[in-house]
Design a protein around this motif. Structure first.
Motif, PDB file in Angstrom:
ATOM      1  N   HIS A   1       0.890  -1.232   0.051  1.00  0.00           N
ATOM      2  CA  HIS A   1      -0.002  -0.021  -0.088  1.00  0.00           C
ATOM      3  C   HIS A   1       1.048   1.434  -0.186  1.00  0.00           C
ATOM      4  O   HIS A   1       1.392   1.664   1.182  1.00  0.00           O
ATOM      5  CB  HIS A   1      -0.856   0.071   1.251  1.00  0.00           C
ATOM      6  CG  HIS A   1      -1.880   0.947   1.293  1.00  0.00           C
ATOM      7  ND1 HIS A   1      -3.353   0.774   1.869  1.00  0.00           N
ATOM      8  CD2 HIS A   1      -2.109   2.271   0.567  1.00  0.00           C
ATOM      9  CE1 HIS A   1      -4.007   1.908   1.585  1.00  0.00           C
ATOM     10  NE2 HIS A   1      -3.332   2.886   0.959  1.00  0.00           N
TER      11      HIS A   1
ATOM     12  N   HIS B   1       1.594   5.104  -2.425  1.00  0.00           N
ATOM     13  CA  HIS B   1       1.081   6.265  -3.438  1.00  0.00           C
ATOM     14  C   HIS B   1       2.195   6.610  -4.055  1.00  0.00           C
ATOM     15  O   HIS B   1       2.853   7.666  -3.497  1.00  0.00           O
ATOM     16  CB  HIS B   1       0.031   7.293  -2.696  1.00  0.00           C
ATOM     17  CG  HIS B   1      -1.229   6.421  -2.430  1.00  0.00           C
ATOM     18  ND1 HIS B   1      -2.153   6.242  -2.886  1.00  0.00           N
ATOM     19  CD2 HIS B   1      -1.373   6.150  -0.829  1.00  0.00           C
ATOM     20  CE1 HIS B   1      -3.165   5.280  -2.245  1.00  0.00           C
ATOM     21  NE2 HIS B   1      -2.769   5.377  -0.924  1.00  0.00           N
TER      22      HIS B   1
ATOM     23  N   ASP C   1       1.250   2.597   3.384  1.00  0.00           N
ATOM     24  CA  ASP C   1       0.339   3.652   3.005  1.00  0.00           C
ATOM     25  C   ASP C   1       1.117   5.040   3.014  1.00  0.00           C
ATOM     26  O   ASP C   1       0.750   5.995   3.342  1.00  0.00           O
ATOM     27  CB  ASP C   1      -0.861   3.865   3.938  1.00  0.00           C
ATOM     28  CG  ASP C   1      -2.007   4.640   3.279  1.00  0.00           C
ATOM     29  OD1 ASP C   1      -1.810   5.054   2.082  1.00  0.00           O
ATOM     30  OD2 ASP C   1      -2.975   5.114   3.987  1.00  0.00           O
TER      31      ASP C   1
END
Ligand SMILES: [Zn+2]
Length: 377
Positions: free
Chosen positions: A60, A62, A277
């Motif tokens: 996870h 980005h 994340d």
């Protein structure tokens, strides 16, 4: 003769049930041999006293840097986090998957494997000042467009991501998840579902997830936490695991609480996957990167081999890329060399709780595609 040998490290590779002092050799971009004593190589790197694992995979992250405000540069995180593969958790949707591919995935040296966001524009408005959820307007959640573009990039796309929750979906409740599952069924791929504040509730989300689907932010603090007030895993959480739902940490800025983690781990409920994340806000803390998240779980009582399993083979299975997350000869030549430091280290969760830990994982070296990362740059 091998191109490169990592010499004398403690090789921990859960995909082969391996935990032993070994040499690991690379040739032609792949793992070429694992044996106690490999003599012939063009280059030798001492790994004595260190842990050698398959290249770490962050499920996870980005990393659509530049194309979206949330994205961070994956290559800038490799040396500090030991991550060789970044799975992007739905930063791009159908509208911008081509841009993600052309401008980032094909340009960077680390591996990037994307989930496609069920929302057409992906996560398009995410910063300190601007925060508009991509699931707030259901007109953006077009199942046909998601399926069409996922098929155009089927060599890359590993699943469908949805951020269902009050933050990303406003009052739309469970509808975004139902649409994501509809697309994923058509594609024959898993879903990664995020959980924040209700609606929808934890129960609604877990009852819909299918075997092999991923629940991210799985150790989030109250509300929608997986533990009840008694500090034990809730019934629906146990039932979903029995059904085959995978639990992923997805630390981020608001989704990992020490108290939740203690309750889960004390009761023997380990996460299947540990991920960061990492994005434009969480990179400044409390997540920082996946090695910090791994260190936290190690200090909270997970065994080293389980921490490595949750960042290698378990992730490869979740994204259905079994060739990754392993040091079996013939696999892509990715490896991470870690140092385990002992001492007193301060860790912080998303609620600001400070925990003193006695261990810290530090990345000593990274091999990507059979070559030392520090020599690629
Ligand atoms: Zn995320």
């Amino acid at each position: 003769m091998h191109d490169l040998v990592l010499k004398g490290g403690r090789v921990v590779d859960p995909s082969q049930n391996l935990d032993a002092i070994m040499d690991v050799a690379f040739s032609g971009g792949k793992v070429s041999e694992i044996a106690p004593n490999i003599a012939e190589a063009r280059k030798t790197v001492q790994a004595k006293g260190r842990v050698v694992s398959p290249g770490l995979i962050d499920l996870h992250a980005h990393v659509y840097v530049g194309g979206t405000s949330i994205g961070v540069d994956p290559d800038a995180l490799v040396a500090q986090s030991g991550t060789t593969t970044f799975v992007d958790a739905g930063t791009a949707g159908a509208a911008n998957m081509l841009g993600f591919r052309k401008h980032v995935i094909e340009k960077v040296r680390s591996r990037v494997i994307p989930y496609i966001n069920i929302a057409f524009p992906g996560i398009y408005a995410f910063s300190h000042e601007v925060m508009v959820g991509e699931c707030q307007d259901l007109r953006l959640l077009d199942v046909r467009e998601c399926v069409r573009v996922a098929r155009e990039h089927k060599d890359l796309v590993c699943g469908v991501k949805v951020r269902c929750g009050k933050g990303a979906g406003g009052t739309n409740g469970i509808a975004p998840l139902d649409l994501a599952i509809e697309a994923a069924e058509e594609l024959g791929l898993p879903v990664m579902a995020h959980l924040d504040l209700a609606p929808p509730t934890r129960k609604e989300v877990l009852s819909r997830l299918r075997p092999g689907d991923v629940l991210t932010h799985c150790f989030r603090p109250f509300p929608n936490a997986p533990v009840g007030p008694d500090g034990k895993p809730r019934q629906e959480v146990l039932e979903a695991r029995a059904k085959g739902v995978l639990y992923d940490i997805g630390h981020g800025k608001g989704s990992f609480g020490f108290n939740t983690a203690r309750g889960m781990i004390r009761n023997g409920f380990m996460p299947d996957v540990i991920s960061s994340d990492v994005h434009c806000l969480s990179i400044e803390g409390p997540a920082y990167d996946n090695l910090v998240t791994m260190s936290k779980l190690l200090c909270l009582g997970m065994e080293l081999k389980d921490v490595i399993k949750a960042t290698t083979i378990n992730v490869a299975k979740a994204i259905r890329r079994p060739e990754l997350g392993t040091l079996k000869p013939g696999s892509p030549g990715d490896a991470t060399v870690l140092e385990i430091q002992n001492g007193k280290f301060e860790y912080i969760d998303v609620l600001g709780e400070v925990m003193m830990g006695d261990k810290k994982l530090v990345c000593a070296d990274v091999v990507v595609g059979g070559r030392l990362w520090r020599e690629l740059n």
